[in-house]
Design a protein around this motif. Structure first.
Motif, PDB file in Angstrom:
ATOM      1  N   MET A   1      -2.960  -2.040   7.456  1.00  9.96           N
ATOM      2  CA  MET A   1      -2.813  -1.447   6.126  1.00  9.96           C
ATOM      3  C   MET A   1      -3.310  -0.007   6.119  1.00  9.96           C
ATOM      4  O   MET A   1      -2.620   0.896   5.637  1.00  9.96           O
ATOM      5  N   LEU A   2      -4.510   0.232   6.675  1.00  6.90           N
ATOM      6  CA  LEU A   2      -5.065   1.592   6.661  1.00  6.90           C
ATOM      7  C   LEU A   2      -4.213   2.531   7.509  1.00  6.90           C
ATOM      8  O   LEU A   2      -3.921   3.655   7.110  1.00  6.90           O
TER       9      LEU A   2
ATOM     10  N   ALA B   1       0.826  -1.210   0.000  1.00  6.94           N
ATOM     11  CA  ALA B   1       0.000   0.000   0.000  1.00  6.94           C
ATOM     12  C   ALA B   1       0.862   1.264   0.000  1.00  6.94           C
ATOM     13  O   ALA B   1       0.619   2.181  -0.786  1.00  6.94           O
TER      14      ALA B   1
ATOM     15  N   LEU C   1      -0.705   3.186   5.832  1.00  4.81           N
ATOM     16  CA  LEU C   1      -0.883   3.978   4.600  1.00  4.81           C
ATOM     17  C   LEU C   1      -1.152   5.448   4.924  1.00  4.81           C
ATOM     18  O   LEU C   1      -0.479   6.342   4.419  1.00  4.81           O
TER      19      LEU C   1
ATOM     20  N   MET D   1      -6.400  -5.389   8.044  1.00  5.17           N
ATOM     21  CA  MET D   1      -7.226  -4.201   7.795  1.00  5.17           C
ATOM     22  C   MET D   1      -6.730  -2.971   8.570  1.00  5.17           C
ATOM     23  O   MET D   1      -6.367  -1.969   7.949  1.00  5.17           O
TER      24      MET D   1
ATOM     25  N   VAL E   1      -4.648   2.011  -5.289  1.00  7.33           N
ATOM     26  CA  VAL E   1      -4.568   2.105  -3.829  1.00  7.33           C
ATOM     27  C   VAL E   1      -5.851   2.719  -3.270  1.00  7.33           C
ATOM     28  O   VAL E   1      -6.379   2.251  -2.257  1.00  7.33           O
TER      29      VAL E   1
ATOM     30  N   SER F   1      -8.641   0.071  -3.422  1.00  2.18           N
ATOM     31  CA  SER F   1      -8.475  -1.028  -2.468  1.00  2.18           C
ATOM     32  C   SER F   1      -8.588  -0.539  -1.026  1.00  2.18           C
ATOM     33  O   SER F   1      -9.223  -1.196  -0.197  1.00  2.18           O
ATOM     34  N   ALA F   2      -7.990   0.636  -0.723  1.00  6.92           N
ATOM     35  CA  ALA F   2      -8.094   1.156   0.647  1.00  6.92           C
ATOM     36  C   ALA F   2      -9.550   1.463   0.987  1.00  6.92           C
ATOM     37  O   ALA F   2     -10.008   1.193   2.101  1.00  6.92           O
TER      38      ALA F   2
ATOM     39  N   VAL G   1     -11.286  -1.843   1.693  1.00  8.82           N
ATOM     40  CA  VAL G   1     -10.889  -2.360   3.008  1.00  8.82           C
ATOM     41  C   VAL G   1     -11.558  -1.550   4.117  1.00  8.82           C
ATOM     42  O   VAL G   1     -12.029  -2.108   5.117  1.00  8.82           O
ATOM     43  N   LEU G   2     -11.646  -0.217   3.919  1.00 11.54           N
ATOM     44  CA  LEU G   2     -12.260   0.644   4.933  1.00 11.54           C
ATOM     45  C   LEU G   2     -13.744   0.309   5.122  1.00 11.54           C
ATOM     46  O   LEU G   2     -14.220   0.183   6.265  1.00 11.54           O
TER      47      LEU G   2
ATOM     48  N   SER H   1       2.814   1.793  -3.409  1.00 12.64           N
ATOM     49  CA  SER H   1       1.950   2.292  -4.485  1.00 12.64           C
ATOM     50  C   SER H   1       1.422   3.680  -4.176  1.00 12.64           C
ATOM     51  O   SER H   1       1.317   4.522  -5.066  1.00 12.64           O
TER      52      SER H   1
END
Lengths: 288, 125
Positions: free
Chosen positions: A242-243, A57, A246, A239, B21, B24-25, B28-29, A60
């Motif tokens: 990653m968030l 993440a 990022l 989850m 990104v 996908s983010a 996921v959120l 990119s």
């Protein structure tokens, strides 16, 4: 601790890891794994899976800034990705065979090395303008648009200097090692990639760092399939990690320009040394 | 020389990565919010790795779960989209170098693509 509290705490920890990782240039993945393992007592393999996803993440997500600079070299990156992706497959395969104690010890050593490497003064390298025959054949060359970071005298008309990759087999070999570490530990191993390009192949530092960032996502994607098939990627942990990483790293790369970094870097490096020592201790004691 | 420069290829890739990104983010959120709103009180065991129970579903299973707004399935779909972005990046390079008639780098990019697909087939297969 309820699931809600657990998820929020992991998110906040990941946010700080991403923020500090981006501001100090040490990366977020390298801190989030020990944080999950040592603070939250998450199994090493779930921590590696979550970290690997966050690495893809951030790599990119940061692309926008790097494309704007126009310094990354798409051919050098793609050529070296053969080495990093093969290394990543090998590393991810090793990770499924080796005990978590040994992985924890290797992880600790990598943490200590990254803290050390972040303070090692960069030797001013001479820009290599003389074309290397193999680099010419493989088109591993480029033009550097600005005069900074290159010694005077190598400038050409039009404000751009030419560079040509040196010691290509050595760089390729180190890249295989970087990929192996990435797959074995679930990290981006950007520091080793920069080492291969900057020190071994004598490419300009800015070209090395931006090209490395582009390569991290592809390298991590090569391990991801194996991680997925072995159940290392747990959606409930991946989850928030990653968030958090990022958002933290995107914010960190914006703050970077305005904050004095040296004190922060010192504090963060000490945290990394402590985490590294703790990982090695727990690995040796067989507690991870 | 062709008009499709490396710079243009990089811009296209940069745009694609950012969009990938973001999508996908976002996915996921959304899955994460559903996950938290329907969360029970107990934390599932993450202290012990269970090799028998592979936590990631099959692709078909994920799509079925997304249809019924299952939180874990939506998160997994987002994670798969995220993992797909660097793979698509390499596809962009194969196509870009082909437009430049650069056979050497079409081959180099294709090798990287095959390695990535080999890894992903470990999961899909």
């Amino acid at each position: 601790m309820t699931l809600f509290v657990f998820t929020v705490l992991v998110f906040v920890t990941s946010l700080f890891a991403g923020l500090l990782g981006a501001m100090t240039g040490l990366g977020g993945g390298v801190v989030i794994v020990p944080a999950l393992v040592l603070l939250f007592r998450v199994d090493m393999r779930y921590a590696m899976g979550a970290s690997l996803v966050s690495v893809i993440a951030t790599s990119s997500g940061a692309a926008a800034a790097y494309v704007r600079d126009g310094l990354s070299n798409i051919r050098i990156g793609m050529f070296l990705e053969i080495a990093t992706t093969l290394g990543a497959l090998f590393g991810a395969y090793l990770a499924t065979r080796v005990s978590t104690h040994s992985i924890a010890i290797v992880f600790g050593i990598v943490l200590l090395y990254s803290a050390f490497a972040s303070f090692r003064g960069r030797k001013k390298l001479e820009a290599v303008t003389k074309p290397n025959p193999l680099a010419v054949r493989l088109k591993l060359e480029g033009d550097f648009p600005s005069s900074e970071s290159l010694p005077s005298g190598s400038m050409q008309a039009g404000g751009s200097a030419h560079y040509s990759a040196q010691r290509i087999p050595l760089g390729f070999g180190i890249m295989f090692g970087a990929g192996t570490l990435s797959g074995l530990l679930g990290i981006g191993s950007g520091a080793v990639k920069v080492l291969a390009m900057d020190q071994a192949m004598k490419l300009p530092f800015k070209v090395s760092t931006t090209t490395s960032n582009f390569m991290i996502g592809v390298t991590a994607a090569a391990s991801a399939g194996i991680y997925l098939s072995r159940g290392y990627i747990d959606p409930g942990i991946a989850m928030p990690v990653m968030l958090g990483v990022l958002i933290g790293s995107l914010a960190g790369s914006r703050l970077l320009v305005r904050t004095p970094v040296s004190t922060l870097k010192m504090v963060f490096a000490l945290v990394i040394v402590a985490l590294g020592a703790e990982m090695i201790y727990n690995g040796v004691a067989g507690r991870i | 020389m062709t008009t499709y420069t490396d710079r243009a290829m990089e811009s296209a890739i940069g745009r694609m990565l950012r969009i990938g990104v973001a999508i996908s983010a976002g996915t996921v959120l959304i899955g994460g919010l559903i996950y938290l709103s329907s969360a029970g009180t107990a934390v599932p065991d993450r202290h012990h790795f269970t090799r028998e129970k592979v936590v990631f579903d099959s692709f078909a299973g994920i799509l079925r779960g997304v249809g019924s707004l299952n939180a874990a399935s939506i998160i997994q779909l987002g994670l798969l989209l995220l993992i797909a972005t660097p793979v698509i990046r390499v596809v962009f390079c194969v196509v870009g170098f082909a437009r430049q008639r650069d056979c050497l780098y079409v081959t180099v990019s294709a090798i990287v693509l095959l390695i990535l697909l080999y890894s992903l087939f470990q999961y899909g297969g």
